[in-house]
Write an enzyme that holds these catalytic residues in place. Structure first.
Site, mmCIF file in Angstrom:
data_model
loop_
_atom_site.group_PDB
_atom_site.id
_atom_site.type_symbol
_atom_site.label_atom_id
_atom_site.label_comp_id
_atom_site.label_asym_id
_atom_site.label_seq_id
_atom_site.Cartn_x
_atom_site.Cartn_y
_atom_site.Cartn_z
ATOM 1 N N ARG A 135 0.835 -1.213 0.000
ATOM 2 C CA ARG A 135 0.000 0.000 0.000
ATOM 3 C C ARG A 135 0.868 1.261 0.000
ATOM 4 O O ARG A 135 0.563 2.242 -0.662
ATOM 5 C CB ARG A 135 -0.918 0.009 1.216
ATOM 6 C CG ARG A 135 -2.016 -1.019 1.098
ATOM 7 C CD ARG A 135 -2.968 -0.861 2.247
ATOM 8 N NE ARG A 135 -4.008 -1.857 2.240
ATOM 9 C CZ ARG A 135 -4.945 -1.954 3.165
ATOM 10 N NH1 ARG A 135 -4.967 -1.108 4.165
ATOM 11 N NH2 ARG A 135 -5.849 -2.892 3.103
ATOM 12 N N ASP A 145 -16.358 6.762 12.137
ATOM 13 C CA ASP A 145 -15.160 6.088 11.656
ATOM 14 C C ASP A 145 -14.069 7.160 11.607
ATOM 15 O O ASP A 145 -14.341 8.345 11.776
ATOM 16 C CB ASP A 145 -15.383 5.481 10.261
ATOM 17 C CG ASP A 145 -14.398 4.343 9.949
ATOM 18 O OD1 ASP A 145 -14.787 3.176 10.048
ATOM 19 O OD2 ASP A 145 -13.217 4.641 9.635
HETATM 20 C C1 LIG Z 1 -13.264 -3.782 8.473
HETATM 21 S S1 LIG Z 1 -14.014 -2.225 8.769
HETATM 22 C C2 LIG Z 1 -15.464 -2.725 9.678
HETATM 23 C C3 LIG Z 1 -16.716 -2.058 9.161
HETATM 24 C C4 LIG Z 1 -18.040 -2.534 9.817
HETATM 25 N N1 LIG Z 1 -18.038 -2.315 11.239
HETATM 26 C C5 LIG Z 1 -18.336 -3.972 9.509
HETATM 27 O O1 LIG Z 1 -18.185 -4.834 10.373
HETATM 28 O O2 LIG Z 1 -18.692 -4.263 8.350
HETATM 29 C C6 LIG Z 1 -12.959 -1.550 10.056
HETATM 30 C C7 LIG Z 1 -13.098 -0.048 10.203
HETATM 31 O O3 LIG Z 1 -12.479 0.351 11.420
HETATM 32 C C8 LIG Z 1 -11.982 1.664 11.250
HETATM 33 N N2 LIG Z 1 -11.010 1.954 12.318
HETATM 34 C C9 LIG Z 1 -9.839 1.325 12.582
HETATM 35 N N3 LIG Z 1 -9.220 1.899 13.627
HETATM 36 C C10 LIG Z 1 -10.014 2.920 14.037
HETATM 37 C C11 LIG Z 1 -9.912 3.893 15.067
HETATM 38 N N4 LIG Z 1 -8.863 3.944 15.896
HETATM 39 N N5 LIG Z 1 -10.916 4.776 15.203
HETATM 40 C C12 LIG Z 1 -11.991 4.731 14.371
HETATM 41 N N6 LIG Z 1 -12.142 3.861 13.373
HETATM 42 C C13 LIG Z 1 -11.157 2.953 13.203
HETATM 43 C C14 LIG Z 1 -11.405 1.625 9.840
HETATM 44 O O4 LIG Z 1 -11.281 2.907 9.286
HETATM 45 C C15 LIG Z 1 -12.432 0.752 9.108
HETATM 46 O O5 LIG Z 1 -13.378 1.520 8.417
#
Ligand SMILES: C[S@@+](CC[C@H](N)C(=O)[O-])C[C@H]1O[C@@H](n2cnc3c(N)ncnc32)[C@H](O)[C@@H]1O
Length: 274
Positions: free
Chosen positions: A35, A146
């Protein structure tokens, strides 16, 4: 082949852990390296070293968020892990309708923590509308948060490829999505009555939260998988404090609270109650 020196990966892991709680183990090295290489080709930075130097010494908030976007994984889908929605229908909306469960007046507050591009909070809003008897008498709001800029932008636009809703019942798609035309014929947009139920905000789960709750339901799914154990423990205990008594926490089906020191009661795998 990896383009990262071990010290560079360590530096990246340190930034990710200190700022966002992400636990980048060595298994992630290849992914991060790919990436980063893609990002650097389009950036003004000469190489990884120059970019890391910039992040360490002169990065502003926007630079840090761009770096977070590069590291984060935003995979999501509508009604993902349907057992959580089934649980809400069975143990929350149905008893509410039968008068076997009470909430604070008519308010129902739901938080989709780490909402990615939006299918999760929009699914929660559609699901409430479908399963809450006399829906119009209730005051239902979904907070969707998010940290990733690109994901938040997509969530706000609320437009998705048709194939993302192919598996949903046709009736539901007709009711809650608008079909694109012309160049957008392969896209659907979440209808206004659902978008209006959802408030989208940027939030770093590691920082302080500018709201007090309480929430009846929190979905925090498929994000803790990226955090280490102390971070997960702190996070779920903060969520516990924000839930109403009897409030429900759903986490990803590949995640667990087992081994964490929390007051949550397990009601089914990956579903917990305060
Ligand atoms: C795999 S997605 C999950 C989306 C949804 N909850 C689902 O289960 O389909 C993980 C998300 O966590 C967010 N994320 C990771 N670390 C984070 C943080 N410290 N604060 C807020 N969001 C975070 C990422 O940006 C990403 O959009």
């Amino acid at each position: 082949m990896s383009t990262l020196a071990p010290s560079q990966f360590e530096k990246i892991a340190e930034i990710a852990r200190d700022n966002w709680g992400l636990d980048l183990t060595e298994r992630k090295e290849k992914l991060v390296s790919n990436r980063l290489a893609k990002f650097l080709r389009k950036s003004p930075f000469e190489d990884v070293e120059a970019y890391l130097n910039h992040l360490e010494h002169e990065a502003d908030d926007a630079d840090m968020l761009a770096f977070f976007d590069l590291l984060s994984t935003n995979v999501t889908s509508f009604f993902r892990e349907s057992q959580h929605f089934d649980y809400l229908e069975r143990e929350f909306y149905t008893p509410l309708a039968r008068g076997n469960l009470t909430t604070r007046g008519r308010k129902i507050r739901i938080w989709s923590a780490a909402c990615s591009t939006g299918p999760e909070p929009y699914s929660l809003a559609m699901h409430a509308m479908e399963h809450l008897t006399n829906y119009e008498k209730w005051d239902v709001k979904v907070l969707a948060t998010d940290l990733a800029t690109s994901a938040l932008n997509e969530a706000k636009v609320a437009m998705y490829p048709v194939k993302m809703v192919e598996e949903l019942p046709e009736k539901m798609v007709k009711k809650h999505f608008l079909r694109g035309t012309g160049e957008q014929k392969d896209m659907v947009k979440v209808a206004a009555h659902i978008r209006e139920m959802v408030t989208i905000r940027r939030l770093n789960l590691m920082e302080s939260w500018p709201f007090k709750g309480p929430f009846e339901v929190i979905f925090c799914r498929n994000v803790m998988i990226y955090f280490d154990k102390p971070t997960r423990e702190r996070l779920v205990n903060r969520m516990y404090d924000l839930l109403s008594p009897g409030g429900i926490l759903a986490i990803g089906s590949a995640e667990t609270l087992s081994g964490l020191d929390t007051k949550f009661q397990t009601v089914q795998p990956s579903v917990y109650v305060r």
